[in-house]
Design a protein around this motif. Structure first.
Motif, PDB file in Angstrom:
ATOM      1  N   GLU A 269       1.716  -2.845  10.136  1.00  0.00           N
ATOM      2  CA  GLU A 269       0.751  -2.616   9.071  1.00  0.00           C
ATOM      3  C   GLU A 269       1.524  -2.067   7.871  1.00  0.00           C
ATOM      4  N   PRO A 270       1.482  -2.753   6.738  1.00  0.00           N
ATOM      5  CA  PRO A 270       2.275  -2.299   5.591  1.00  0.00           C
ATOM      6  C   PRO A 270       1.845  -0.918   5.108  1.00  0.00           C
ATOM      7  N   ASN A 271       2.808  -0.099   4.693  1.00  0.00           N
ATOM      8  CA  ASN A 271       2.485   1.202   4.114  1.00  0.00           C
ATOM      9  C   ASN A 271       2.707   1.126   2.604  1.00  0.00           C
ATOM     10  N   PRO A 272       2.175   2.075   1.846  1.00  0.00           N
ATOM     11  CA  PRO A 272       2.283   2.005   0.384  1.00  0.00           C
ATOM     12  C   PRO A 272       3.708   1.894  -0.134  1.00  0.00           C
ATOM     13  N   GLU A 273       4.676   2.425   0.616  1.00  0.00           N
ATOM     14  CA  GLU A 273       6.068   2.347   0.170  1.00  0.00           C
ATOM     15  C   GLU A 273       6.572   0.905   0.098  1.00  0.00           C
ATOM     16  N   CYS A 274       5.933   0.011   0.846  1.00  0.00           N
ATOM     17  CA  CYS A 274       6.397  -1.379   0.910  1.00  0.00           C
ATOM     18  C   CYS A 274       5.709  -2.300  -0.101  1.00  0.00           C
ATOM     19  N   GLU A 275       4.824  -1.742  -0.914  1.00  0.00           N
ATOM     20  CA  GLU A 275       4.194  -2.549  -1.948  1.00  0.00           C
ATOM     21  C   GLU A 275       5.239  -2.977  -2.979  1.00  0.00           C
ATOM     22  N   ASN A 276       5.205  -4.234  -3.331  1.00  0.00           N
ATOM     23  CA  ASN A 276       6.121  -4.819  -4.326  1.00  0.00           C
ATOM     24  C   ASN A 276       7.581  -4.778  -3.891  1.00  0.00           C
ATOM     25  N   VAL A 277       7.811  -4.689  -2.587  1.00  0.00           N
ATOM     26  CA  VAL A 277       9.169  -4.734  -2.042  1.00  0.00           C
ATOM     27  C   VAL A 277       9.365  -6.080  -1.352  1.00  0.00           C
ATOM     28  N   GLY A 278      10.522  -6.683  -1.539  1.00  0.00           N
ATOM     29  CA  GLY A 278      10.797  -7.981  -0.932  1.00  0.00           C
ATOM     30  C   GLY A 278      10.656  -7.971   0.583  1.00  0.00           C
ATOM     31  N   ASP A 279      10.224  -9.088   1.140  1.00  0.00           N
ATOM     32  CA  ASP A 279      10.034  -9.210   2.579  1.00  0.00           C
ATOM     33  C   ASP A 279      11.376  -9.246   3.317  1.00  0.00           C
ATOM     34  N   PHE A 280      11.285  -9.205   4.632  1.00  0.00           N
ATOM     35  CA  PHE A 280      12.446  -9.354   5.503  1.00  0.00           C
ATOM     36  C   PHE A 280      13.200 -10.625   5.104  1.00  0.00           C
ATOM     37  N   ASN A 281      14.525 -10.523   4.981  1.00  0.00           N
ATOM     38  CA  ASN A 281      15.336 -11.665   4.556  1.00  0.00           C
ATOM     39  C   ASN A 281      15.848 -12.401   5.802  1.00  0.00           C
ATOM     40  N   SER A 282      15.114 -13.431   6.198  1.00  0.00           N
ATOM     41  CA  SER A 282      15.463 -14.165   7.413  1.00  0.00           C
ATOM     42  C   SER A 282      16.766 -14.946   7.259  1.00  0.00           C
ATOM     43  N   GLU A 283      17.164 -15.279   6.024  1.00  0.00           N
ATOM     44  CA  GLU A 283      18.421 -16.011   5.829  1.00  0.00           C
ATOM     45  C   GLU A 283      19.618 -15.166   6.247  1.00  0.00           C
TER      46      GLU A 283
END
Length: 325
Positions: free
Chosen positions: A215-229
């Motif tokens: 569940e996303p927390n406020p700190e992760c808003e506007n932060v890039g997702d996990f980089n699967s590459e």
């Protein structure tokens, strides 16, 4: 009238000049910003104002991010500064596509550049999961000064050990889940809905028991997702299959080269199994083990208070021992 000898005047001038030079070199460090590294800029944030020795956090992945851990590790910021940063290619840092940048040595260089920029002459360092691999590389290949203690949190220290642990844990899952995962792994079909559902069953038991998917927390808003590459290039397609540049990674034989006090931390149901942590303790000089109850791999998400208590007690023990010497 007092007469000051020239020698006294020169000595006083020299002392004052040295002090002014020292003060001018101690630049003010912003609480949040970016540091130039090979390939781009990495983001950092400093939380806390305490006077105790700072704690630097190395996140997992490769390709993950710091934001999910900030609320939990911030519980340690009452006594000390806690420093988070996103490795290149992750989170809020730059995301170049050049695969030549995804080298252990370059990630190690990030730590040195970050320490220099933030003037972290004395610090504790925690490495979570892949961050543990990165931390072991830093300690063993660079032998850095000023590191007061080391926390390996659910660490990757041997790819072979990790794969053996994953295989054992998978063998304890219901047979239909095992069969589905083994079948699609063999076919290299990692996107089939039935396979993803089976993997989610494994992750909800061993990755995070509190929240899976996260569940996303406020700190992760506007932060890039996990980089699967980055993850795929360095590790592989799944937690069960290593095919990338870390395929032969192993630092377990070098654990006895680490002189700093060590805490091995893992969840009760961790992918990095508690039994493996106790084996690593035997290979190290000065190590403790703490197992977090009712937690998977994401200990600071599953049980933040337990983790903060364990780490805080360890850091205080290290610092109190230093103070007594």
């Amino acid at each position: 009238m007092t007469y000051f000898k020239p020698r006294f005047i020169r000595s006083t001038f020299l002392i004052i000049s040295t002090l002014l030079l020292f003060i001018s070199c101690k630049k003010e460090i912003p609480a949040e910003g970016f540091v130039e590294v090979e390939g781009g800029k990495i983001w950092y944030r400093i939380i806390g104002e305490g006077e105790a020795t700072p704690l630097l956090i190395l996140h997992g992945g490769p390709g993950s991010r710091s934001c999910s851990m900030i609320p939990g590790y911030s519980l340690l910021a009452k006594d000390r500064k806690v420093i988070f940063y996103d490795q290149l290619g992750s989170g809020s840092s730059d995301r170049p596509s050049d695969t030549s940048l995804w080298r252990k040595e370059r990630f190690v260089n990030e730590i040195e550049l970050l320490r220099e920029e933030l003037q972290l002459d004395s610090l504790h360092i925690l490495g979570q999961s892949w961050g543990g691999a990165l931390l072991s590389e830093y300690l063993i290949t660079r032998e850095p000064e000023g590191v007061k203690s080391v926390i390996f949190s659910s660490p990757l220290l041997s790819t072979e050990d990790w794969m053996e642990d994953a295989k054992l844990l998978l063998s304890q899952m219901p047979e239909p889940i095992q069969d589905t995962i083994y079948k699609h792994e063999a076919l290299k079909d990692y996107s089939a809905p039935v396979y993803l559902a089976a993997v989610d069953s494994f992750y909800s038991k061993h990755l995070s028991r509190k929240s899976w998917p996260y569940e996303p927390n406020p700190e992760c808003e506007n932060v890039g997702d996990f980089n699967s590459e980055v993850y795929n290039y360095m590790w592989g397609p799944t937690e069960f299959t290593a095919t990338g540049t870390l395929l032969d990674f192993d630092r377990t034989k070098d654990l006895d080269k680490i002189d700093e006090p060590i805490l091995f931390l893992a969840g009760e149901y961790d992918e990095a199994r508690p039994e493996t942590m106790y084996e690593y303790q035997k290979l190290a000089k000065n190590a403790r083990v703490k197992i977090i109850e009712n937690s998977g791999h994401s200990t600071m998400i599953d049980q933040p208070e337990q983790v903060a208590e364990a780490i805080g007690s360890f850091l205080n023990r290290v610092e109190n021992r230093e103070g007594a010497e």
